[in-house]
Scaffold this active site. Sequence first.
Site, mmCIF file in Angstrom:
data_model
loop_
_atom_site.group_PDB
_atom_site.id
_atom_site.type_symbol
_atom_site.label_atom_id
_atom_site.label_comp_id
_atom_site.label_asym_id
_atom_site.label_seq_id
_atom_site.Cartn_x
_atom_site.Cartn_y
_atom_site.Cartn_z
ATOM 1 N N ASP A 130 24.313 56.213 26.282
ATOM 2 C CA ASP A 130 24.477 57.657 26.325
ATOM 3 C C ASP A 130 23.236 58.345 25.766
ATOM 4 O O ASP A 130 22.657 57.913 24.762
ATOM 5 C CB ASP A 130 25.701 58.046 25.486
ATOM 6 N N GLU B 255 20.243 37.840 26.216
ATOM 7 C CA GLU B 255 20.822 36.693 25.511
ATOM 8 C C GLU B 255 22.249 36.430 25.975
ATOM 9 O O GLU B 255 22.712 35.289 26.005
ATOM 10 C CB GLU B 255 20.784 36.976 24.007
#
Length: 543
Positions: free
Chosen positions: A206, A264
Amino acid sequence: MTPSSNDNAPWWQEAIIYQVYPRSYLDTNGDGVGDLPGITAKLDYIASLGVDIVWLSPFFKSPMKDFGYDISDYCDVDPLFGTLEDFDRLIAKAHSVGLKIMIDQVMSHTADAHPWFVESRANRDNPKSDWYVWSDPLPDGNPPNNWLSVFGGSAWQWDTRRKQYYMHNFLVSQPQLNFHNPDVQQAHLDSLRFWLERGVDGVRMDACVFHFHDRQLRSNPPALVRDTSTVTDVNPYGMQAHIHDKTQPENIAFLQKVRTLLDEFGAVSIGEVSSDDALAQMAEYTSGDDKLHMAYSFNLLTPEFSSAHIRRQVEEFNERVKDGWGSWSVGNHDAIRVATRWANGKPTPALSKLVLALQLSLKGTPCLYQGDELALTEADVPFELLQDPYGITFWPEFKGRDGCRTPMPWTSEAPNAGFTTGTPWLPVPAEHLALAESVQDQDPQSMLNFQRAIIHWRRTMPQLLRGEIAFYDVPEQALALRRDLPGHAPVLAVFNVTDQPLSFDWPQAAGAAPLEGHGLPGEVADGKVTLPAYGGWFGTLKA
C-alpha cells in the site's frame, strides 16, 4: 492455471488478482462487519470466478479510524475479523481450492495507537524516538514546511509530549514512519516474514511511494500540472508537485530488500503507485527483476472512459516501462465503482461486460475488485451514515470511498442481502438486491456468468496472456488492438466504448477469423466492423 505459453514465464504474469475488502465480504458472527471466516466460507465462490490470487485488504489489529489501513500490530488479526487460527484456516482452504493469498502491507505509517509510536512520542531520547518523522517548529511556531495530507490540511501535527511536529501523509492518527532508520526497515521485514512463514503467497504494498521523505524537509513547489488522478479537484493536495514528501530514491534499496525476502519464499508483490508521474515510478520499481514483481497506478481509476485515454495509458506504459510488468485495475476500494464511473449516468450490464473484456485484453496482470463481477453500481450513502473520514472532510463535493465499499449482496431473499444478520456497518443499497450473487448465478446471461466464461476463455488464448500489444487507428468511439505471440496467430480485438451502435471499415481485419466463446456481441466481416452499444469482437489473423 493452464500451462504457460512460455515455459520460462513467471506464473503471476498470467494470473488474475481478485481484491477482497474483508469488512464488506461476509459477516459470520452478526456484528455487521465482515470477517475472515466469512471469506473462508466464500473461497469456493471466488475460485469459481477463475481468478488465481486473492488480495485481502488489511485485517490486522487496528483502531479502525481508516478501517484497517491504520495498523497497531502488524503480526496479529484484529478481533473484529477473527483470530490467527482463523487466518491459518483461510490459508489452508485457499490452497486446497487452488487460490493464492496476498496480504496488504501498509508500511509507510502506523496507527497512533501502535506501541512503536506510543514509545516514540513519549520523549526525544527513547529507543524509538527516531522511528517516526519528527521536526521542531519554525521560529514562528509553524510546521517545518508546506507538505499536505492526502486527507486534507497540513501533513504535520503538533505533539505536546515532545513539543515537536510529527508527519502524517493521511489521517492525523496515521503517523509517518522514518524509513531512513534501518531499524524501521528491519521491523517491517520481520513482520512480513511472520506472514510468509504462515503460508502467505504474496504482498500488496500500500502507498509504496510514501516510504521515504526528503531528509532536508524541503517544501514542495507548486504543481505545473495539477494531479487529479489520485485526488479530486476539491483537494488542495493536487496543487503541489510532490517531489520531496514521497518518491524518494532511497526507496529502491528498500524494495530490493523486500524482493530478496519474497524470493526466499517464492512469493509475489504488487505495488500501489500514486504519484505525479506514476509511470516513472512504475518503471523504476518494477525494472531489473529485483524489486516489485508488478505495479498498478490510478491511471485507469479516473472518471475518463475513452479509447484515447486507455490507449494513451497503455502505450505510455509500454514505452516507459521497458522490462517491468504492470497490472491494470479499473476498480478498487478507493475509487467510485467502474459500473457508475464510466457509465456517463447510464450504468448497464453491457457496459460492465465490455469493460471487463477490455481489461482482460490489455497486456499485464488484471486486478479485479469484489462486486464488479456483479456489476455493482456506486452506492449513494447519506451523510449521516458515512464512515469514511476522507469523505466526511470533503463532503458534499466529494463523498469519500464508502460508496464502493458497501456489503456484497449474496441473496435477494435474506435481510441485508445475506451479508449479516446484524446491522451492517454500511447500508446495503436496495438496487443491489437484484444484482445479488444468488440471482445472477441462475442467469446464464448475467455479468457473473459472463465473467466466469470470459476468464475461462482467456486462459485458452496465450496471445492474451503473454502477447505484445499494439493499437490501430480507428474511429474514436472504438478501441482496436492486436496481441502478438511468436508461434501463435495474432489476435485482434475491437471494442465499442459508447452506448450507441457503431460501424466502420477496418481494413487490417479483412480475412480475420472470428473467435467464439468470449460472449461479446459484435461482427467483423470483410473488414467491416458492426458493433452494438458496448459491443466487442475478437478474431485471429493467419500467422
